[in-house]
Design a protein around this motif. Structure first.
Motif, short mmCIF file in Angstrom:
data_model
loop_
_atom_site.label_atom_id
_atom_site.label_comp_id
_atom_site.label_asym_id
_atom_site.label_seq_id
_atom_site.Cartn_x
_atom_site.Cartn_y
_atom_site.Cartn_z
N LEU A 3 0.86 -1.18 0.00
CA LEU A 3 0.00 0.00 0.00
C LEU A 3 0.90 1.23 0.00
O LEU A 3 1.68 1.44 0.94
CB LEU A 3 -0.90 0.00 1.24
N ILE A 4 0.81 2.05 -1.04
CA ILE A 4 1.64 3.26 -1.13
C ILE A 4 0.76 4.46 -0.81
O ILE A 4 -0.23 4.72 -1.50
CB ILE A 4 2.25 3.40 -2.55
N GLU A 5 1.10 5.15 0.26
CA GLU A 5 0.32 6.30 0.72
C GLU A 5 1.21 7.54 0.67
O GLU A 5 2.27 7.57 1.30
CB GLU A 5 -0.18 6.02 2.15
N GLY A 6 0.77 8.55 -0.10
CA GLY A 6 1.59 9.75 -0.28
C GLY A 6 1.78 10.55 1.00
O GLY A 6 2.81 11.20 1.19
N GLY A 7 0.79 10.52 1.92
CA GLY A 7 0.89 11.25 3.18
C GLY A 7 1.75 10.51 4.19
O GLY A 7 2.23 9.41 3.93
N GLU A 34 3.91 1.69 2.64
CA GLU A 34 4.96 2.67 2.32
C GLU A 34 4.35 4.05 2.49
O GLU A 34 3.38 4.38 1.80
CB GLU A 34 5.42 2.49 0.87
N LEU A 35 4.89 4.85 3.40
CA LEU A 35 4.30 6.16 3.68
C LEU A 35 5.18 7.29 3.14
O LEU A 35 6.40 7.15 3.03
CB LEU A 35 4.13 6.35 5.18
N GLY A 36 4.57 8.42 2.83
CA GLY A 36 5.31 9.64 2.55
C GLY A 36 5.96 9.73 1.18
O GLY A 36 6.87 10.53 1.00
N ALA A 37 5.51 8.92 0.22
CA ALA A 37 6.07 9.04 -1.13
C ALA A 37 4.92 8.91 -2.14
O ALA A 37 4.24 7.88 -2.17
CB ALA A 37 7.12 7.96 -1.38
N ALA A 38 4.72 9.96 -2.91
CA ALA A 38 3.62 9.94 -3.88
C ALA A 38 4.00 9.12 -5.11
O ALA A 38 5.16 9.11 -5.52
CB ALA A 38 3.27 11.37 -4.29
N VAL A 39 3.01 8.45 -5.67
CA VAL A 39 3.22 7.71 -6.92
C VAL A 39 3.39 8.74 -8.05
O VAL A 39 2.61 9.69 -8.16
CB VAL A 39 2.02 6.79 -7.22
N THR A 40 4.43 8.56 -8.85
CA THR A 40 4.67 9.51 -9.93
C THR A 40 4.40 8.90 -11.31
O THR A 40 4.19 9.63 -12.27
CB THR A 40 6.11 10.06 -9.89
N SER A 41 4.45 7.57 -11.41
CA SER A 41 4.04 6.98 -12.69
C SER A 41 3.67 5.51 -12.52
O SER A 41 4.11 4.85 -11.57
CB SER A 41 5.13 7.15 -13.75
N ILE A 42 2.82 5.07 -13.43
CA ILE A 42 2.35 3.68 -13.44
C ILE A 42 2.43 3.19 -14.88
O ILE A 42 2.05 3.93 -15.80
CB ILE A 42 0.88 3.59 -12.97
N ASP A 43 2.94 1.98 -15.06
CA ASP A 43 2.88 1.39 -16.40
C ASP A 43 2.41 -0.06 -16.27
O ASP A 43 2.03 -0.49 -15.17
CB ASP A 43 4.24 1.50 -17.13
N ASP A 45 3.91 -2.73 -16.04
CA ASP A 45 4.73 -3.66 -15.25
C ASP A 45 5.04 -3.16 -13.84
O ASP A 45 5.75 -3.84 -13.10
CB ASP A 45 6.07 -3.91 -15.97
N GLY A 46 4.60 -1.99 -13.48
CA GLY A 46 4.93 -1.54 -12.14
C GLY A 46 4.58 -0.10 -11.84
O GLY A 46 3.92 0.59 -12.63
N VAL A 47 5.06 0.32 -10.65
CA VAL A 47 4.72 1.63 -10.10
C VAL A 47 6.01 2.33 -9.67
O VAL A 47 6.86 1.69 -9.06
CB VAL A 47 3.83 1.45 -8.84
N VAL A 48 6.10 3.63 -9.93
CA VAL A 48 7.24 4.41 -9.44
C VAL A 48 6.72 5.36 -8.36
O VAL A 48 5.71 6.05 -8.56
CB VAL A 48 7.91 5.23 -10.57
N TYR A 49 7.39 5.36 -7.19
CA TYR A 49 7.03 6.31 -6.13
C TYR A 49 8.32 6.72 -5.43
O TYR A 49 9.20 5.91 -5.21
CB TYR A 49 6.03 5.68 -5.15
N GLY A 50 8.42 8.04 -5.11
CA GLY A 50 9.68 8.54 -4.57
C GLY A 50 10.81 8.14 -5.51
O GLY A 50 10.70 8.31 -6.74
N ASP A 51 11.89 7.55 -4.96
CA ASP A 51 12.99 7.11 -5.84
C ASP A 51 12.97 5.60 -6.03
O ASP A 51 13.98 4.98 -6.36
CB ASP A 51 14.34 7.58 -5.27
N GLU A 55 7.88 -3.71 -9.18
CA GLU A 55 7.30 -4.44 -10.31
C GLU A 55 5.98 -5.03 -9.83
O GLU A 55 5.91 -5.62 -8.74
CB GLU A 55 8.24 -5.57 -10.76
N ALA A 56 4.92 -4.87 -10.60
CA ALA A 56 3.61 -5.41 -10.19
C ALA A 56 2.73 -5.64 -11.41
O ALA A 56 2.75 -4.83 -12.35
CB ALA A 56 2.93 -4.43 -9.24
N ASN A 57 1.98 -6.72 -11.36
CA ASN A 57 1.04 -6.99 -12.45
C ASN A 57 -0.34 -6.40 -12.17
O ASN A 57 -1.08 -6.06 -13.08
CB ASN A 57 0.87 -8.49 -12.66
#
Ligand SMILES: Cc1cc2nc3c(=O)[nH]c(=O)nc-3n(C[C@H](O)[C@H](O)[C@H](O)COP(=O)(O)OP(=O)(O)OC[C@H]3O[C@@H](n4cnc5c(N)ncnc54)[C@H](O)[C@@H]3O)c2cc1C
Length: 187
Positions: A3-7, A34-43, A45-51, A55-57
Motif C-alpha cells: 500500500l503506497i500512501e503519499g501522506g 509505504e508512507l510519505g512518497a507519492a506515486v509519480t508513474s504507473i505502467d 509492469d509496475g509503479v514508481v514512487y519517490g525514488d 514491479e507489479a502486475n
C-alpha cells in the motif's frame, strides 16, 4: 500487497491513535505500507514512487477522484481537484443564481478545513442550496452560510477490524456477529 500512501500516515483524517492502530492492523494482515512518497508513474509492469520502483502486475489506483467539469462550463476557477469554489451560501462567485453542491463544490468549514467529499456532506449542501432558493423566492435574500455537521468516520480494515470516530467516542478492534467475542477497545 504493498500500500503506497503519499501522506505521512494512513487515514490521516482520523485521530492519531486510530491511524496508528490501522497501520498496525494492515501490517498484521501482511500488507507492506509505504508512507510519505507519492506515486509519480504507473505502467503495465509496475509503479514508481519517490525514488523507488515496484514491479507489479496488478495495480489499483485509489488516490481520489476528479470532479465533473462544471467549473469549466461555468467559466470559474476550479481548485486542484476541479471543484467549484462556492460562496458560503453554495452559489457560484459572480453567478448568484447558480448553485453547486456535493462533490463538485468545495467550501471551507469555520476551522478552514474543506468540507469532506462524502455522501452526508453532499446531502447537507443540497439541502442548504434548496433552502436558500426557497428563502429567496419568499423575498428573503439574507441566506445563512452553509455549516457542515460531521456525524463521524468509520473505516473497515480487511474483513474483521474497524476504526470508528464519532467525536465523542473512538472505537477500534473487531466485532464478531452471532457467537461471541467483541474485543473492541473504547478510548
Ligand atoms: C469508491 C468510493 C467510495 C465512497 N465511499 C463513501 C462512503 O463510504 N461514505 C460516504 O459518505 N461517501 C463515500 N464516497 C463519497 C460519496 O460517494 C460522494 O461524496 C457522494 O456520492 C457525492 O454525491 P454527489 O451527488 O455530489 O455526486 P455523485 O453521487 O457522484 O452523483 C453524480 C451523478 O452524476 C452523474 N454524472 C456525472 N457526470 C454527468 C454528466 N455529464 N451528465 C449527467 N450525469 C452525470 C454520475 O454518473 C452520478 O450518478 C465514496 C466515493 C467513492 C468514489
Amino acid at each position: 500487497m504493498v500500500l503506497i500512501e503519499g501522506g505521512q500516515k494512513v487515514l490521516a483524517n482520523f485521530k492519531p491513535e486510530l491511524s496508528e492502530y490501522t497501520l498496525g492492523a494492515l501490517r498484521r494482515l501482511g500488507v507492506e505500507v509505504e508512507l510519505g512518497a507519492a506515486v509519480t508513474s504507473i505502467d503495465a509492469d509496475g509503479v514508481v514512487y519517490g525514488d523507488k520502483r515496484i514491479e507489479a502486475n496488478t495495480i489499483i489506483w485509489a488516490a481520489g477522484v476528479q470532479a465533473s467539469p462544471a467549473a469549466k462550463w461555468l467559466g470559474v476557477e476550479p481548485d486542484r481537484a476541479g471543484r467549484v469554489k462556492v460562496e458560503p451560501d453554495m452559489s457560484v462567485p459572480g453567478l448568484p443564481d447558480v448553485f453547486v453542491v456535493g462533490d463538485t463544490a468545495t467550501i471551507a468549514m469555520p476551522d478552514g478545513k474543506p468540507v469532506p467529499g462524502v455522501g452526508d456532506a453532499a446531502k447537507q449542501s443540497g439541502r442548504h442550496a434548496a433552502n436558500v432558493i426557497k428563502a429567496r423566492l419568499a423575498g428573503d435574500s439574507g441566506a445563512k452560510p452553509f455549516r457542515y455537521k460531521h456525524a463521524g468516520d468509520i473505516a473497515t480494515i480487511g474483513k474483521r477490524a474497524a476504526v470508528i470516530d464519532f467525536g465523542w467516542i473512538q472505537l477500534k478492534g473487531w466485532i464478531t456477529g452471532g457467537h461471541g467475542d467483541w474485543p473492541i477497545s473504547i478510548f
